[in-house]
Design an enzyme around this catalytic site. Structure first.
Site, mmCIF file in Angstrom:
data_model
loop_
_atom_site.group_PDB
_atom_site.id
_atom_site.type_symbol
_atom_site.label_atom_id
_atom_site.label_comp_id
_atom_site.label_asym_id
_atom_site.label_seq_id
_atom_site.Cartn_x
_atom_site.Cartn_y
_atom_site.Cartn_z
ATOM 1 N N HIS A 65 77.845 85.912 3.367
ATOM 2 C CA HIS A 65 77.610 86.889 4.442
ATOM 3 C C HIS A 65 78.698 86.734 5.507
ATOM 4 C CE1 HIS A 65 75.775 83.265 6.044
ATOM 5 N NE2 HIS A 65 75.492 83.832 7.203
ATOM 6 N N HIS A 67 78.811 86.071 8.706
ATOM 7 C CA HIS A 67 78.759 85.224 9.901
ATOM 8 C C HIS A 67 79.983 84.297 9.908
ATOM 9 C CE1 HIS A 67 74.196 85.712 10.891
ATOM 10 N NE2 HIS A 67 74.942 86.612 11.488
ATOM 11 N N ASP A 69 80.804 81.293 10.646
ATOM 12 C CA ASP A 69 80.891 79.941 10.062
ATOM 13 C C ASP A 69 81.055 79.966 8.543
ATOM 14 O OD1 ASP A 69 78.226 80.947 10.253
ATOM 15 O OD2 ASP A 69 77.372 78.963 9.941
ATOM 16 N N HIS A 70 80.837 81.129 7.914
ATOM 17 C CA HIS A 70 80.976 81.216 6.449
ATOM 18 C C HIS A 70 82.239 81.955 6.014
ATOM 19 C CE1 HIS A 70 76.822 79.824 5.451
ATOM 20 N NE2 HIS A 70 76.706 80.059 6.746
ATOM 21 N N HIS A 147 67.960 86.389 5.448
ATOM 22 C CA HIS A 147 68.664 85.924 6.632
ATOM 23 C C HIS A 147 68.576 87.001 7.719
ATOM 24 C CE1 HIS A 147 71.226 83.254 8.749
ATOM 25 N NE2 HIS A 147 72.365 83.887 8.579
ATOM 26 N N ASP A 216 72.918 81.083 3.823
ATOM 27 C CA ASP A 216 71.894 80.976 4.875
ATOM 28 C C ASP A 216 70.651 81.747 4.455
ATOM 29 O OD1 ASP A 216 73.869 79.700 6.193
ATOM 30 O OD2 ASP A 216 74.014 81.099 7.877
ATOM 31 N N HIS A 274 73.971 72.701 4.951
ATOM 32 C CA HIS A 274 73.894 73.520 6.155
ATOM 33 C C HIS A 274 73.034 72.789 7.189
ATOM 34 C CE1 HIS A 274 73.569 77.249 8.591
ATOM 35 N NE2 HIS A 274 74.695 77.545 8.005
HETATM 36 ZN ZN LIG Z 1 74.392 83.046 8.960
#
Ligand SMILES: [Zn+2]
Length: 311
Positions: A65, A67, A69-70, A147, A216, A274
């Site tokens: 996804h 976001h 941090d990914h 998520h 996530d 995570h």
């Molecule tokens: Zn996320």
């Protein structure tokens, strides 16, 4: 040839990197030469360098996804591929937002890459073949995670055809290599001495080995289906169970959630990842202790952890 899969967990933190944990990224390599990266958190290049994996070897990246941090490691990774004169195509799996993030980044950076990027836009459940050879194959499949934004869990599955027992084959009188190839691909073949069935001359049945990475997610039914019977489940385990409510509101799982899903899906090994930055160093072992009360075959991921699967 030994059929080995190596899962190298590069980053195991949640949201914010800490001194001990970097942002999410997992490298999956196999005996056939597959180099698949699951998520590309910031800092992924340094992690790859530490493990002496040239960025140019990575041919497929699957992003759960968009976001930060990914995904924030993706532009840097592509920039380095360009600097290293990559020519082979790169394939990126991700949803429409991941696809536009990538297109816009390339446009803003005026990168004339010199190699094609094949963006496979995913939407709902799906499957793609990663490689196929002589009746064996590796596939990537995905399903919606649970998520706060559209997010996907990925499964990598190796399916091996039955292996022929040479003694049983000799007894059938089948020696023509072309016919043996047909037997392997079709499961049966007609010969001058009659029909030969693959199952009757095989020493092992067809096998399937699956690893699942959730990205996530809060506890999620579709992931439970995807992970059914998996050898390895790498699951979101952001918090301990005392923060269950908060965790679920933020679209994440506790270590107990991960353990319950692993138990109910019949997986062989659960890897908790995570990990929230609130659990520094050994404090994260709390998550492991909790998970093991439900699912003893749990381990806690750390950056640089290698898991070897014999397929
Ligand atoms: Zn996320």
């Amino acid at each position: 040839m030994p059929r080995i899969v190596e899962v190298l967990i590069l980053g195991t933190s949640a949201g914010i990197p800490t001194e001990g944990r970097g942002l999410p990224a997992i490298l999956v390599r196999d005996w056939y030469g597959l180099h698949l990266l699951l998520d590309a958190g910031e800092g992924v290049q340094t992690k790859l360098a530490r493990h002496r994996v040239p960025v140019t070897r990575i041919d497929i990246i699957a992003v759960t996804h968009p976001h930060g941090d990914h995904i924030n490691g993706l532009p840097g990774l592509i920039q380095s591929m360009y600097m290293m004169n990559r020519r082979r195509p790169l394939t990126v799996y991700g949803n429409s937002e991941v696809a536009s993030f990538l297109r816009e980044t390339l446009e803003v950076e005026y990168l004339d890459l010199g190699f094609p990027i094949n963006i496979v836009q995913i939407d709902g459940d799906g499957e793609a073949i990663l490689w196929e050879s002589g009746g064996d194959k590796a596939t990537l499949s995905w399903t919606n995670a649970c998520h706060t934004v559209e997010s996907y869990a990925f499964a990598v599955t190796w399916t091996l055809r039955p292996r022929i027992n040479k003694r049983l084959l000799v007894e059938t009188g089948l020696t023509d290599p072309v016919l043996i190839k047909t037997l392997l691909s079709e499961g049966e073949v007609e010969t001058s001495r009659g029909r030969v069935i693959l199952d009757e001359v095989a020493s092992t049945a067809s096998t399937r080995t699956t690893l699942v990475y959730t990205g996530d997610t809060s506890p999620c039914r579709s992931i439970s289906m995807l992970a059914r019977g998996a050898r390895l489940l790498i699951h979101d385990s952001s918090f301990a169970s005392e923060h269950a409510e908060d965790s679920h509101e933020r679209g994440h799982s506790t270590s107990l959630d991960a353990a319950i899903l692993a138990r109910d899906s019949g997986v062989s090994l659960l890897v908790l990842t995570h990990i929230s930055a609130r659990y520094r160093g050994g404090e994260a072992l709390r998550l492991l202790r909790e998970a093991r009360t439900i699912f003893p075959n749990s381990i806690l991921a750390w950056d640089g952890m290698r898991i070897i699967l014999n397929v």
